[in-house]
Design a protein around this motif. Structure first.
Motif, PDB file in Angstrom:
ATOM      1  N   HIS A 387       0.824  -1.205   0.000  1.00 54.39           N
ATOM      2  CA  HIS A 387       0.000   0.000   0.000  1.00 54.39           C
ATOM      3  C   HIS A 387       0.862   1.260   0.000  1.00 54.39           C
ATOM      4  O   HIS A 387       0.490   2.273  -0.615  1.00 54.39           O
ATOM      5  CB  HIS A 387      -0.946  -0.001   1.192  1.00 54.39           C
ATOM      6  N   VAL A 388       1.998   1.228   0.709  1.00 54.42           N
ATOM      7  CA  VAL A 388       2.905   2.369   0.676  1.00 54.42           C
ATOM      8  C   VAL A 388       3.395   2.601  -0.749  1.00 54.42           C
ATOM      9  O   VAL A 388       3.359   3.715  -1.281  1.00 54.42           O
ATOM     10  CB  VAL A 388       4.098   2.152   1.625  1.00 54.42           C
ATOM     11  N   LEU A 389       3.828   1.520  -1.408  1.00 45.33           N
ATOM     12  CA  LEU A 389       4.376   1.639  -2.757  1.00 45.33           C
ATOM     13  C   LEU A 389       3.302   2.011  -3.765  1.00 45.33           C
ATOM     14  O   LEU A 389       3.571   2.721  -4.745  1.00 45.33           O
ATOM     15  CB  LEU A 389       5.047   0.318  -3.152  1.00 45.33           C
ATOM     16  N   ASP A 390       2.102   1.550  -3.541  1.00 44.06           N
ATOM     17  CA  ASP A 390       0.973   1.854  -4.424  1.00 44.06           C
ATOM     18  C   ASP A 390       0.782   3.359  -4.573  1.00 44.06           C
ATOM     19  O   ASP A 390       0.482   3.855  -5.670  1.00 44.06           O
ATOM     20  CB  ASP A 390      -0.277   1.190  -3.826  1.00 44.06           C
ATOM     21  N   ASP A 391       0.982   4.122  -3.518  1.00 44.13           N
ATOM     22  CA  ASP A 391       0.768   5.568  -3.547  1.00 44.13           C
ATOM     23  C   ASP A 391       1.971   6.355  -4.051  1.00 44.13           C
ATOM     24  O   ASP A 391       1.900   7.576  -4.176  1.00 44.13           O
ATOM     25  CB  ASP A 391       0.411   6.077  -2.146  1.00 44.13           C
ATOM     26  N   LEU A 392       3.085   5.671  -4.339  1.00 44.97           N
ATOM     27  CA  LEU A 392       4.313   6.388  -4.710  1.00 44.97           C
ATOM     28  C   LEU A 392       4.479   6.583  -6.204  1.00 44.97           C
ATOM     29  O   LEU A 392       5.310   7.389  -6.634  1.00 44.97           O
ATOM     30  CB  LEU A 392       5.541   5.655  -4.149  1.00 44.97           C
ATOM     31  N   PHE A 393       3.769   5.826  -7.020  1.00 46.01           N
ATOM     32  CA  PHE A 393       3.887   5.936  -8.472  1.00 46.01           C
ATOM     33  C   PHE A 393       5.364   5.827  -8.875  1.00 46.01           C
ATOM     34  O   PHE A 393       6.019   4.865  -8.518  1.00 46.01           O
ATOM     35  CB  PHE A 393       3.240   7.227  -8.957  1.00 46.01           C
ATOM     36  N   GLY A 394       5.894   6.815  -9.595  1.00 48.28           N
ATOM     37  CA  GLY A 394       7.265   6.714 -10.089  1.00 48.28           C
ATOM     38  C   GLY A 394       8.313   6.620  -9.007  1.00 48.28           C
ATOM     39  O   GLY A 394       9.398   6.075  -9.238  1.00 48.28           O
ATOM     40  N   LYS A 430      -1.090  -2.651  -8.718  1.00 49.60           N
ATOM     41  CA  LYS A 430      -1.218  -1.241  -9.087  1.00 49.60           C
ATOM     42  C   LYS A 430       0.135  -0.539  -9.051  1.00 49.60           C
ATOM     43  O   LYS A 430       0.461   0.250  -9.953  1.00 49.60           O
ATOM     44  CB  LYS A 430      -2.198  -0.543  -8.148  1.00 49.60           C
ATOM     45  N   ALA A 431       0.917  -0.810  -8.008  1.00 43.24           N
ATOM     46  CA  ALA A 431       2.209  -0.141  -7.883  1.00 43.24           C
ATOM     47  C   ALA A 431       3.123  -0.501  -9.047  1.00 43.24           C
ATOM     48  O   ALA A 431       3.814   0.364  -9.606  1.00 43.24           O
ATOM     49  CB  ALA A 431       2.865  -0.523  -6.554  1.00 43.24           C
ATOM     50  N   LEU A 432       3.128  -1.776  -9.450  1.00 46.42           N
ATOM     51  CA  LEU A 432       3.989  -2.198 -10.556  1.00 46.42           C
ATOM     52  C   LEU A 432       3.491  -1.613 -11.876  1.00 46.42           C
ATOM     53  O   LEU A 432       4.293  -1.189 -12.721  1.00 46.42           O
ATOM     54  CB  LEU A 432       4.024  -3.727 -10.621  1.00 46.42           C
TER      55      LEU A 432
END
Length: 727
Positions: A387-394, A430-432
């Motif tokens: 979830h943390v990575l999901d919100d980071l986009f690039g 989503k993050a990937l």
């Protein structure tokens, strides 16, 4: 007890859920010998009588009876009542707050003021409670005094006096926290409090106390923190981790709750009496005490190496105090993410998300460590990391390999179902996808084959662009299978968004099928999605021209404008679409006017005739429309002399339009050396705080939008300027 309670006219008052006639029963419930009844009564007080911090007439009438309860040693759970009183009386309203109240809120403001006065008048009882036999009461009394008593110098003196003789670890931490609160509320005492906290943070004192003191210094006197605060805090965290479990037959570690060495004697050093023989206090060598009732005894198998739960609270306080010291906060979090303590890593994930969401910085190593949590066998930890990575986009790029491995290893997490509403893609998927990584394609293909297509699949495919071309076949098939009934929007919407993102013009027959058979229910939304898909196909959608021309004459403004935009993309015939778009400028709904304005801008010089109408919109009451009109005016006229000042004025008015403004400035090339635009953009690039960061409010795309703003600012300026991160 409760003398006169029945003489109060409770029925004439109200709380959050209606008449307050049940308040006496709640107050009596707080005095019950039954724990469940006490808990229910407390929930009722917070849920109705003090709902979300509100103060009603019945709240005020309850205050004398709450004080009766806290001073009666026969009442159990009095600490929770102290907390309730602190909450009721601890709301500070300054002049700025009072100005925000309208006429309907004046009574509420008066109630807050009366509550503060009433509770403060009785706050002297909290002095006696500092030495109460109940540690739960002693835990809550310090903050009550710090927040409510009108003689803060006496409070600070008592905190210092009490600390060396207080036997409970967590109460000692509460004393330190209260000192920080005194310093924040009474700046004349900040120096004295900071001096004491600095001593407590020094070597030779208990690690829990040192960490608590550092946390409070960060809040009230950050300049007093040691220069090597990261090294100090990480060292304290290691000391606070308990030693590995002893083998059967070995002597147990001393217990500071049951008479082992430590306790109050170990704290005697805090006012200048060092421990004998140079040995660290025993409490530095054993696990600190958890809040009473907060945890069951941890098992060796599940919680070996786990620090006390209050450690996370101290670290959160420390991070809040460190504020914009991004490098130090990042270093602390990288250490926490390497901790053997699962709880500490979970908290580090949450705090990492909060840090990156608010502050710009260099986060590559931190993000890589977040990615490492995806490989843990602990599903909760792995899910939190995704979830943390999901919100980071690039910004999630350093964790790309970890994300790909997680997605490949866990097909069960590719799609998340919900009790109500359509399914969604899993966080790691989503993050990937948001990284444009083709390793996500098998997961997306499987999601498209499910019983119901995830609602957000189109957004994921949009980030992949042409790399998602292998999905075109399944998208066509699923779109062709969608029943054109009342659920057509939910089923067709994600698929239409996907083919639009791919510009998959081979799906023209399937899109036309939907357009021709749009159902009545939510039909405008379905039609809009289909028209946008056709527009994305460009000239390849010539087969749709008859339908598009027919829709130009549609009575619905939205359909006509969307059809005009699509027809322009397909045919490029300005004469055919210009009358429809000009008519759209007179639409009643602002979003329709904005759509027409943006479409007119897309026509460029072919819509030069509308320049006066766009110029008039620069004074419209809706800010987003003003911004769109300024950009469109430049597009149709080729002149930036009116548009740039208008855009810069909007930039200063609201942070929310800055991405759109920067996009326009970048396209106009208006940020030449020495220009006002260049000055504004360079100032943005040198800011450490994200432009859209607001305390307590955040959205899933906030970081993405801010990184987009930084990229646009750099694009608009000649050369690479500023210290914001790149993506």
């Amino acid at each position: 007890m409760f003398a006169g309670i029945d003489e109060v006219d409770w029925a004439s008052m109200e709380h959050a859920y209606g008449p307050a006639g049940d308040v006496p029963a709640m107050l009596r419930g707080l005095a019950s010998a039954d724990a469940a009844e006490r808990e229910a009564a407390l929930d009722g007080m917070y849920g109705a009588v003090h709902h979300q911090g509100d103060v009603y007439a019945c709240t005020l009438a309850s205050i004398p009876f709450l004080f009766e309860l806290v001073v009666d040693p026969g009442i159990q759970d009095r600490g929770s009542i102290v907390e309730l009183l602190t909450s009721i009386g601890g709301i500070d309203l300054d002049e700025d707050d009072e100005e925000e109240f309208d006429a309907d809120g004046i009574e509420g403001a008066a109630n807050y003021a009366m509550a503060a006065t009433a509770v403060t008048a009785g706050a002297g009882v909290f002095f006696e409670l500092m030495s109460d036999e109940d540690p739960g009461v002693r835990l809550c009394a310090p903050l009550a005094l710090a927040a409510l008593h009108d003689h803060p110098d006496r409070v600070l003196a008592l905190l210092r006096e009490r600390l060396p003789i207080e036997p409970d670890e967590e109460v000692r931490l509460a004393l330190v926290e209260a000192a920080g609160r005194v310093a924040l509320r009474h700046r004349l005492l900040a120096g004295e409090a900071a001096s004491w906290l600095t001593r407590l943070a020094g070597e030779g004192f208990l690690p829990g106390l040192r960490l608590a003191a550092l946390a409070q210094l960060a809040r009230c006197a950050p300049d007093a923190l040691p220069g090597d605060v990261v090294r100090v805090v990480t060292g304290l965290l290691r000391q606070l981790r308990p030693a590995p479990a002893r083998r059967s037959g070995t002597a147990p570690a001393p217990d500071i709750q049951t008479g082992g060495a430590g306790g109050a004697e170990a704290v005697a050093a805090v006012d200048g009496y060092p421990d004998a023989a140079g040995e660290p206090p025993v409490e530095e060598r054993v696990a600190p005490v958890a809040r009473l009732g907060q945890l069951r005894a941890p098992s060796e198998e599940t919680d070996a190496g786990t620090t006390a739960p209050w450690t996370a609270d101290l670290l959160r306080t420390l991070h809040v105090g460190l504020d914009d010291r991004v490098a130090e906060r990042t270093a602390l979090l990288t250490d926490q993410l390497r901790s053997p303590d699962r709880r500490q890593r979970i908290d580090a994930l949450r705090m990492s998300s909060a840090l990156i969401r608010v502050w710009r910085g260099s986060y590559e190593e931190l993000v890589r460590l977040v990615g490492e949590q995806l490989a843990t066998p602990d599903p909760g930890l792995a899910e939190a990391a995704s979830h943390v990575l999901d919100d980071l986009f690039g910004l999630a790029a350093p964790a790309a390999d970890a994300l790909a491995a997680r997605v490949a290893a866990d097909p069960g997490s590719w799609v998340q179902g919900w009790p109500s509403g359509p399914p969604a893609l899993g966080g790691a998927v989503k993050a990937l996808a948001r990284l444009g990584d083709v390793r996500v394609l098998p997961a997306l293909a499987a999601a498209l084959e499910g019983p119901e297509v995830p609602h957000d699949v189109g957004f994921a495919i949009d980030f992949l662009g042409a790399a998602a071309a292998p999905l075109a076949g399944v998208l066509r098939r699923r779109l062709g299978e969608v029943p054109l009934d009342a659920r057509a929007h939910d089923r067709a919407g994600p698929l239409l968004a996907s083919v639009a993102a791919l510009r998959a013009d081979e799906a023209l027959p399937e899109v036309l099928r939907v357009l021709r058979g749009v159902p009545e229910y939510r039909g405008e939304w379905v039609r809009t999605a289909a028209l946008r898909a056709l527009g994305s196909f460009g000239p390849a959608a010539r087969g749709a021209v008859p339908e598009l021309r027919a829709l130009l004459r549609s009575p619905g403004a939205t359909s006509a404008i969307e059809a005009a935009k699509a027809l322009w993309a397909v045919e490029g015939d300005a004469g055919a679409v210009l009358p429809v778009l000009i008519e759209g400028l007179r639409a009643e709904r602002v979003h329709e006017v904005r759509s027409a304005v943006n479409a007119l801008g897309g026509l460029g010089a072919g819509a030069a005739v509308v320049a006066p109408r766009l110029r008039a919109l620069l004074g419209h009451g809706e800010q987003w429309l003003r911004v769109d009109a300024a950009i469109a005016l430049w597009e149709v006229s080729g002149r930036a002399d009116e548009s740039v000042p208008a855009l810069l004025a909007e930039w200063e008015t609201s942070r929310h339009v800055r991405v759109r403004v920067a996009e326009g400035l970048a396209r106009m090339g208006a940020a030449g050396a020495g220009s006002d635009a260049a000055h504004v953009l360079r100032a943005e690039l040198t800011s450490v705080r994200r432009h859209n960061a607001m305390d307590g409010v955040f959205g899933s795309h906030d970081t993405y939008e801010d990184e987009k703003l930084l990229a646009l600012c750099r694009q608009a300026l000649p050369g690479n300027t500023g210290k914001g991160p790149r993506t």
